[in-house]
Scaffold this motif. Structure first.
Motif, mmCIF file in Angstrom:
data_model
loop_
_atom_site.group_PDB
_atom_site.id
_atom_site.type_symbol
_atom_site.label_atom_id
_atom_site.label_comp_id
_atom_site.label_asym_id
_atom_site.label_seq_id
_atom_site.Cartn_x
_atom_site.Cartn_y
_atom_site.Cartn_z
ATOM 1 N N VAL A 1 0.849 -1.183 0.000
ATOM 2 C CA VAL A 1 0.000 0.000 0.000
ATOM 3 C C VAL A 1 0.884 1.231 0.000
ATOM 4 O O VAL A 1 1.780 1.376 0.829
ATOM 5 C CB VAL A 1 -0.915 0.008 1.252
ATOM 6 N N ARG B 1 1.613 5.081 0.667
ATOM 7 C CA ARG B 1 1.182 5.969 1.751
ATOM 8 C C ARG B 1 0.087 6.922 1.293
ATOM 9 O O ARG B 1 -0.755 7.321 2.082
ATOM 10 C CB ARG B 1 2.361 6.765 2.291
ATOM 11 N N LEU C 1 -3.353 5.146 1.690
ATOM 12 C CA LEU C 1 -3.756 4.724 3.029
ATOM 13 C C LEU C 1 -5.024 5.430 3.521
ATOM 14 O O LEU C 1 -5.953 4.761 3.987
ATOM 15 C CB LEU C 1 -2.598 4.905 4.007
#
Length: 84
Positions: free
Chosen positions: A5, A7, A10
């Protein structure tokens, strides 16, 4: 090594997760209310059916009484001497 993932993604993923949890909880709550309503309706139907059964039983009793009275009337008429 690439992280799964990024950032930047997120907050978006956390937002989607929060929506999924909220919808799941709301659905469970709605299903519980529907279940309670269903139980309440079933109880009312059972009560109405019991009342209908009671009325039908009373009608049967009255019909039995009428048959007995009719039988007594016919027996009484049979035993009376004919009128001249």
């Amino acid at each position: 090594m690439n992280p799964m993932v990024d950032r930047d993604q997120l907050p978006l993923l956390l937002g989607i997760g929060a929506i999924v949890v909220t919808l799941s909880a709301g659905t469970c709550s709605t299903n519980a209310r529907i279940g309670d309503l269903n139980d309440s309706m079933n109880n009312r139907f059972d009560d109405v059916n019991r009342r209908i059964d009671d009325v039908n039983r009373r009608i049967d009793d009255v019909q039995t009484d009428v048959r007995e009275l009719r039988g007594l009337l016919f027996e009484s008429l049979k035993s009376d001497p004919p009128a001249n």
